[in-house]
Scaffold this motif. Structure first.
Motif, PDB file in Angstrom:
ATOM      1  N   UNK A   1       7.836   5.444  14.541  1.00 47.90           N
ATOM      2  CA  UNK A   1       6.502   5.007  14.080  1.00 47.90           C
ATOM      3  C   UNK A   1       6.361   5.031  12.556  1.00 47.90           C
ATOM      4  N   UNK A   2       6.989   5.983  11.904  1.00 49.92           N
ATOM      5  CA  UNK A   2       6.945   6.038  10.439  1.00 49.92           C
ATOM      6  C   UNK A   2       7.661   4.821   9.856  1.00 49.92           C
ATOM      7  N   UNK A   3       8.790   4.465  10.442  1.00 48.50           N
ATOM      8  CA  UNK A   3       9.530   3.296   9.972  1.00 48.50           C
ATOM      9  C   UNK A   3       8.756   2.000  10.237  1.00 48.50           C
ATOM     10  N   UNK A   4       8.038   1.944  11.352  1.00 49.84           N
ATOM     11  CA  UNK A   4       7.197   0.769  11.622  1.00 49.84           C
ATOM     12  C   UNK A   4       6.120   0.663  10.546  1.00 49.84           C
ATOM     13  N   UNK A   5       5.486   1.779  10.225  1.00 46.24           N
ATOM     14  CA  UNK A   5       4.448   1.763   9.195  1.00 46.24           C
ATOM     15  C   UNK A   5       5.022   1.316   7.846  1.00 46.24           C
ATOM     16  N   UNK A   6       6.174   1.852   7.484  1.00 43.97           N
ATOM     17  CA  UNK A   6       6.818   1.463   6.219  1.00 43.97           C
ATOM     18  C   UNK A   6       7.174  -0.020   6.234  1.00 43.97           C
ATOM     19  N   UNK A   7       7.657  -0.508   7.355  1.00 41.65           N
ATOM     20  CA  UNK A   7       8.006  -1.925   7.475  1.00 41.65           C
ATOM     21  C   UNK A   7       6.764  -2.806   7.366  1.00 41.65           C
ATOM     22  N   UNK A   8       5.657  -2.366   7.961  1.00 41.40           N
ATOM     23  CA  UNK A   8       4.400  -3.098   7.822  1.00 41.40           C
ATOM     24  C   UNK A   8       3.970  -3.174   6.368  1.00 41.40           C
ATOM     25  N   UNK A   9       4.061  -2.058   5.689  1.00 42.45           N
ATOM     26  CA  UNK A   9       3.689  -2.011   4.276  1.00 42.45           C
ATOM     27  C   UNK A   9       4.560  -2.961   3.452  1.00 42.45           C
ATOM     28  N   UNK A  10       5.849  -2.922   3.673  1.00 46.83           N
ATOM     29  CA  UNK A  10       6.769  -3.802   2.942  1.00 46.83           C
ATOM     30  C   UNK A  10       6.512  -5.262   3.300  1.00 46.83           C
ATOM     31  N   UNK A  11       6.251  -5.543   4.571  1.00 45.67           N
ATOM     32  CA  UNK A  11       5.959  -6.919   4.988  1.00 45.67           C
ATOM     33  C   UNK A  11       4.706  -7.429   4.267  1.00 45.67           C
ATOM     34  N   UNK A  12       3.658  -6.609   4.224  1.00 42.39           N
ATOM     35  CA  UNK A  12       2.445  -6.993   3.492  1.00 42.39           C
ATOM     36  C   UNK A  12       2.755  -7.263   2.020  1.00 42.39           C
ATOM     37  N   UNK A  13       3.572  -6.409   1.415  1.00 41.63           N
ATOM     38  CA  UNK A  13       3.926  -6.589   0.010  1.00 41.63           C
ATOM     39  C   UNK A  13       4.713  -7.879  -0.209  1.00 41.63           C
ATOM     40  N   UNK A  14       5.600  -8.193   0.707  1.00 39.81           N
ATOM     41  CA  UNK A  14       6.376  -9.432   0.598  1.00 39.81           C
ATOM     42  C   UNK A  14       5.444 -10.635   0.709  1.00 39.81           C
ATOM     43  N   UNK A  15       4.568 -10.622   1.708  1.00 34.03           N
ATOM     44  CA  UNK A  15       3.626 -11.736   1.885  1.00 34.03           C
ATOM     45  C   UNK A  15       2.703 -11.836   0.678  1.00 34.03           C
ATOM     46  N   UNK A  16       2.268 -10.698   0.164  1.00 31.83           N
ATOM     47  CA  UNK A  16       1.393 -10.697  -1.020  1.00 31.83           C
ATOM     48  C   UNK A  16       2.125 -11.246  -2.247  1.00 31.83           C
TER      49      UNK A  16
END
Length: 130
Positions: A8-23
């Motif tokens: 779950x921590x890795x999912x959260x980190x991946x979500x954060x990175x995905x948002x940053x990439x899209x941003x």
């Protein structure tokens, strides 16, 4: 040692990175206009993709099914759903391909967690300095 909580921590980190990439790919106003689309895309690409990848082997799927499907979702869906032009698609692809190794390096080096990309060995900071 119980490492089930790592995922779950890795999912959260991946979500954060995905948002940053899209941003990084979308201009500020467009990002705000498409925030709900980005949110749904994030859930589908990151959470569903990571769960499918993690549990695909448990479901008896071959590696050539449970590994490429999340990767293809990550590569194909955002440019299509967000209607990215060529240059934005190229930028997205470069950033998305770099994001997985960066996340793996971070967790492997700083915490010694090797589950994100178990086939790529990275020494942890603990081994190097202690």
């Amino acid at each position: 040692m119980n490492t089930a909580w790592h995922f779950p921590v890795m999912i959260f980190a991946s979500l954060l990175v995905f948002f940053l990439v899209i941003r990084a790919v979308l201009p500020g106003q467009e990002f705000l206009q498409k925030k709900y689309t980005v949110l749904l895309l994030s859930v589908w690409v990151v959470i569903v993709g990571m769960l499918f990848g993690k549990y695909g082997a448990s479901w008896g799927l071959s590696w050539w099914v449970y590994y490429p499907i999340p990767m293809l979702m990550t590569v194909l869906l955002p440019p299509f759903v967000l209607k990215l032009r060529k240059t934005k698609t190229f930028l997205y692809l470069v950033l998305s391909f770099l994001s997985a190794p960066v996340i793996h390096l971070f967790f492997s080096f700083f915490f010694g967690w090797t589950e994100y990309m178990p086939f790529w060995k990275v020494s942890s900071m603990q081994i190097l300095f202690f």
